[in-house]
Design an enzyme around this catalytic site. Structure first.
Site, mmCIF file in Angstrom:
data_model
loop_
_atom_site.group_PDB
_atom_site.id
_atom_site.type_symbol
_atom_site.label_atom_id
_atom_site.label_comp_id
_atom_site.label_asym_id
_atom_site.label_seq_id
_atom_site.Cartn_x
_atom_site.Cartn_y
_atom_site.Cartn_z
ATOM 1 N N LYS A 1 -2.728 -1.628 3.641
ATOM 2 C CA LYS A 1 -3.321 -2.340 4.768
ATOM 3 C C LYS A 1 -3.029 -3.842 4.706
ATOM 4 C CE LYS A 1 -5.214 1.105 6.994
ATOM 5 N NZ LYS A 1 -4.832 1.443 8.384
ATOM 6 N N TYR B 1 -4.898 2.135 -1.249
ATOM 7 C CA TYR B 1 -5.135 2.018 0.192
ATOM 8 C C TYR B 1 -5.051 0.578 0.665
ATOM 9 C CZ TYR B 1 -7.770 2.157 4.608
ATOM 10 O OH TYR B 1 -8.179 2.011 5.922
#
Length: 347
Positions: free
Chosen positions: A208, A204
């Site tokens: 980002k 994740y």
């Protein structure tokens, strides 16, 4: 606990420094609303959670709002909330004797941001119905926590498609029109995991961090064009996505997260601060988490500073010490957990 003591010291020191630099901070905060009645705001991932909170608060300002998401049932429910909010806002304005504002145009469109063709068609429809997109808020995303050694490569690919390429598609669809008009704002919603990383978020956080890199490049590339860029770092926010994320967090991730400590904020509060930053024309949008704002201030690189330059200079000696302490806390928690689960540290 040690991290609580450090956090309290960091908080006190930061407030003192900010008080010293308050005049500069007031001059730095640019005035003038950029979300006036009639402004067309398009929010991806706008059918629930933070995206919906952003859309509703834009509707309260009298903006025309388009929300884009995949689930048609969620979109229908969200659109009804937007319509009720817009009616209430107009009623309040009339009761206060305010001037008549342009009629807000509200719409909910179904599209998967990972599909460039569908995104382009949805954005074209949005502009036909509500006029040119003035503010694009790229909020669509998902989080699939898991340990690197256990997660399948497909989890990395999916999150990169949604969290990074989905936003690339959205910007690609809206930016040409903004450049032609020499006006507009692109807002990329990243995460606190775009400025730090710890166990359970390798798939994740990487997506980002990529999004933050895109924001920095776009900001510089668009200088002098009339199109501006903002980047947001929402902290832990009480949304359906966050609840789903917590249900799948590995124990190691929970252990490190618990050691670092984290507050859970409401979507309304997070959205309110983000929109305030947009209205002030800020690049790094403010977070509800003070410690996170300070972390951002230490990672601005070539982009504009999070705080006025004087504040940044005064914070200089504090940030390396504070981040080192929190890094030590995270490493210690991971080591302790791994040792307790049959993986003693090598000697």
């Amino acid at each position: 606990m040690l991290h609580a003591v450090v956090a309290e010291w960091w908080f006190t020191a930061a407030l003192s420094l900010l008080a010293v630099a308050l005049p500069a901070a007031l001059m730095w905060a640019r005035r003038g609303s950029r979300l006036r009645p009639g402004t067309h705001v398009l929010v991806t991932g706008g059918s629930k959670g933070l995206g919906l909170a952003l859309a509703l608060q834009c509707a309260e300002r009298g903006c025309s709002v388009t929300i884009v998401a995949r689930n048609k049932a969620d979109l229908a429910t969200a659109l009804q909330q937007l319509q009720e909010t817009a009616v209430a806002a107009a009623t309040t304005l009339r009761a206060a004797g305010g001037a008549a504002a342009p009629a807000a145009k509200l719409q909910a469109l179904s599209a998967d941001t990972t599909d460039m063709t569908k995104v382009t068609k949805a954005f074209e429809e949005a502009e036909r119905n509500a006029g040119p997109i003035d503010v694009l808020i790229c909020n669509a995303g998902l989080s699939l926590p898991g340990l690197f050694v256990e997660q399948d490569v497909s989890a990395f690919e999916l999150q990169m498609r949604v969290n990074y390429l989905g936003n690339v598609h959205s910007v690609k669809a809206a930016l040409p029109g903004m450049l032609q008009r020499r006006a507009g704002r692109v807002v990329l919603v990243t995460s606190s995991l775009a400025i730090l990383g710890f166990a359970g978020y390798s798939s994740y956080a990487a997506s980002k961090w990529a999004l933050r890199g895109l924001a920095d490049c776009l900001r510089n590339e668009l200088q002098g064009t009339g199109v501006e860029v903002s980047v947001a770092y929402p902290p832990d926010t009480d949304t359906p996505g966050y609840a789903q994320e917590n249900a799948s967090k590995p124990e190691l991730c929970l252990a490190v997260n618990s050691a670092l400590g984290s507050d859970l904020f409401t979507p309304d509060k997070v959205a309110r601060l983000l929109l305030r930053g947009i209205e002030r024309g800020q690049y790094h949008l403010p977070s509800a988490d003070l410690g996170q704002n300070l972390l951002v201030s230490g990672m601005t690189s070539l982009s504009p500073k999070r705080f006025p330059l004087l504040v940044q200079v005064l914070l200089g000696p504090i940030l390396p010490l504070a981040t080192s302490v929190f890094g030590w806390i995270a490493d210690r928690a991971a080591t302790k957990h791994n040792t307790a689960h049959g993986m003693p540290p090598r000697r």
